[in-house]
Design a protein around this motif. Sequence first.
Motif, PDB file in Angstrom:
ATOM      1  N   ALA A  27       0.838  -1.214   0.000  1.00  0.00           N
ATOM      2  CA  ALA A  27       0.000   0.000   0.000  1.00  0.00           C
ATOM      3  C   ALA A  27       0.867   1.257   0.000  1.00  0.00           C
ATOM      4  CB  ALA A  27      -0.925  -0.014   1.218  1.00  0.00           C
ATOM      5  N   ASN A  28       1.949   1.262   0.804  1.00  0.00           N
ATOM      6  CA  ASN A  28       2.864   2.405   0.843  1.00  0.00           C
ATOM      7  C   ASN A  28       3.523   2.633  -0.527  1.00  0.00           C
ATOM      8  OD1 ASN A  28       2.469   3.255   3.426  1.00  0.00           O
ATOM      9  ND2 ASN A  28       4.212   2.146   4.317  1.00  0.00           N
ATOM     10  N   PHE A  29       3.935   1.528  -1.181  1.00  0.00           N
ATOM     11  CA  PHE A  29       4.595   1.658  -2.486  1.00  0.00           C
ATOM     12  C   PHE A  29       3.630   2.233  -3.531  1.00  0.00           C
ATOM     13  CE2 PHE A  29       5.893  -0.065  -6.621  1.00  0.00           C
ATOM     14  CZ  PHE A  29       7.184   0.441  -6.685  1.00  0.00           C
ATOM     15  N   ILE A  30       2.351   1.780  -3.445  1.00  0.00           N
ATOM     16  CA  ILE A  30       1.356   2.262  -4.420  1.00  0.00           C
ATOM     17  C   ILE A  30       1.061   3.747  -4.228  1.00  0.00           C
ATOM     18  CG2 ILE A  30      -1.074   2.078  -5.113  1.00  0.00           C
ATOM     19  CD1 ILE A  30      -0.835  -0.956  -4.548  1.00  0.00           C
ATOM     20  N   PHE A  31       0.879   4.149  -2.978  1.00  0.00           N
ATOM     21  CA  PHE A  31       0.457   5.524  -2.719  1.00  0.00           C
ATOM     22  C   PHE A  31       1.643   6.498  -2.639  1.00  0.00           C
ATOM     23  CE2 PHE A  31      -3.225   3.155  -1.080  1.00  0.00           C
ATOM     24  CZ  PHE A  31      -4.231   3.757  -1.824  1.00  0.00           C
ATOM     25  N   ILE A  32       2.793   6.068  -2.141  1.00  0.00           N
ATOM     26  CA  ILE A  32       3.959   6.958  -1.992  1.00  0.00           C
ATOM     27  C   ILE A  32       4.881   6.834  -3.194  1.00  0.00           C
ATOM     28  CG2 ILE A  32       5.978   7.508  -0.554  1.00  0.00           C
ATOM     29  CD1 ILE A  32       4.369   6.520   1.853  1.00  0.00           C
ATOM     30  N   GLY A  33       4.993   5.612  -3.727  1.00  0.00           N
ATOM     31  CA  GLY A  33       5.821   5.386  -4.897  1.00  0.00           C
ATOM     32  C   GLY A  33       7.288   5.210  -4.597  1.00  0.00           C
ATOM     33  N   ALA A  38       8.733   1.579   1.324  1.00  0.00           N
ATOM     34  CA  ALA A  38       7.944   0.346   1.423  1.00  0.00           C
ATOM     35  C   ALA A  38       8.768  -0.763   2.101  1.00  0.00           C
ATOM     36  CB  ALA A  38       7.512  -0.092   0.030  1.00  0.00           C
ATOM     37  N   LEU A  39      10.065  -0.874   1.723  1.00  0.00           N
ATOM     38  CA  LEU A  39      10.929  -1.904   2.316  1.00  0.00           C
ATOM     39  C   LEU A  39      11.137  -1.643   3.802  1.00  0.00           C
ATOM     40  CD1 LEU A  39      12.711  -4.388   1.931  1.00  0.00           C
ATOM     41  CD2 LEU A  39      14.602  -2.846   1.349  1.00  0.00           C
ATOM     42  N   LEU A  40      11.370  -0.366   4.167  1.00  0.00           N
ATOM     43  CA  LEU A  40      11.561  -0.004   5.579  1.00  0.00           C
ATOM     44  C   LEU A  40      10.293  -0.301   6.379  1.00  0.00           C
ATOM     45  CD1 LEU A  40      13.598   1.213   7.571  1.00  0.00           C
ATOM     46  CD2 LEU A  40      12.613   3.465   7.058  1.00  0.00           C
ATOM     47  N   THR A  41       9.139   0.035   5.774  1.00  0.00           N
ATOM     48  CA  THR A  41       7.849  -0.244   6.432  1.00  0.00           C
ATOM     49  C   THR A  41       7.673  -1.752   6.646  1.00  0.00           C
ATOM     50  OG1 THR A  41       6.845   1.701   5.389  1.00  0.00           O
ATOM     51  CG2 THR A  41       5.345   0.006   6.239  1.00  0.00           C
ATOM     52  N   LEU A  42       8.065  -2.503   5.599  1.00  0.00           N
ATOM     53  CA  LEU A  42       7.956  -3.972   5.693  1.00  0.00           C
ATOM     54  C   LEU A  42       8.780  -4.518   6.846  1.00  0.00           C
ATOM     55  CD1 LEU A  42       7.048  -6.713   4.398  1.00  0.00           C
ATOM     56  CD2 LEU A  42       9.157  -6.621   3.073  1.00  0.00           C
ATOM     57  N   ILE A  43      10.034  -4.074   6.976  1.00  0.00           N
ATOM     58  CA  ILE A  43      10.936  -4.606   8.012  1.00  0.00           C
ATOM     59  C   ILE A  43      10.464  -4.209   9.399  1.00  0.00           C
ATOM     60  CG2 ILE A  43      13.281  -4.490   8.926  1.00  0.00           C
ATOM     61  CD1 ILE A  43      14.225  -4.108   5.995  1.00  0.00           C
TER      62      ILE A  43
END
Length: 350
Positions: A27-33, A38-43
């Motif tokens: 979701a972060n990758f889609i909305f923030i790009g 996104a990787l940091l959020t995932l970890i």
Amino acid sequence: MLSTKNLSPRQIAAINAASISILVAIANFIFIGSWWVALLTLIILYTVAYFLILFFLQQFIYRRIKLIYKFIYQTKASKKEEVYYKYIIPHKSIDEVSEDVEKWAAQKSDEIEILKKNEAYRKEFLQNLAHEFKTPIFAVQGYVDTLLNGAMENPDVRKRFLENTARNVERLVHLMNDLDEISKLERGEQILYKQNFVIQDLIKELYESLSIKLTEKHIRTSIKKGCEAPVTVFADKEKVRQVLINLIDNARKYGKIEGNIVASVYKTEGDRVLVEISDDGIGIEKEHLPRIFERFYRTDKGRSRDKGGAGLGLAICKHIIEAHGQAMHVRSTPDVGTTIGFTLEKKKDL
């Protein structure tokens, strides 16, 4: 494909944390790009979610399963057991816990069956005991009441009634002595005075002493061919005498007229001697064989009672032989005969 059947709490926490963190990262990758956001959020989210889910899951499992195990073992947990509950149980799968519970349930089911059998045996024993005491007591009461109500004036009646009363009192005394002997044998209070003696000599002696009773039915007695050679055993001679008297007398009672009683003596492997008393009488039905050594048990209650005795003889024999550290056995076929045997220790160098 990952099986969900035996997942541990750590695996459950990892799967759920991964699912949540991957969805949020996408979701972060889609909305923030930004892929690195996104990787940091995932970890970060995976790490936080994993430990939070694992903590609460372990607490839930620990509390519930701890109660289950405490119920199963019915004991207050020691410090060591508390450590086991806290650190080992949460790592068990639900299937492993379920297996433990099923084993416990099976064990309890077996215990309940044993208790039911013991309860049934206790009730039957008490009924038989009451009957054995009731019969002579009522007889004595009847004779005494009759004498007190005027029969004492007749010398012949008085003598006959007093003789019958004495016989019933004697029966009660024998019954009490038998029960007392069984109790002492069970408690290990009967002292055994072991000695070396030739078992065939004792059998011949008992054949002779019981010859009058045996000739009433024209029963022939013998020692089996090939078993005549003297065999010395190490046992309490008087106790073994008691066992053999009971077995020979039973063979007489339930043997046929002009039948045979045969004693056999075998040296077995090791340090044992096998002694057997066989008859060619009425035999015993297969369903009765496992119970013939029980107190008061009779294969045919009416017929056995007519033969005399209280049904304690074989029970006493079994206890005597077991007190020697040996065992008894029975083989029988209806209308063919019965063989009851026991083992004794071989001769010892004193």
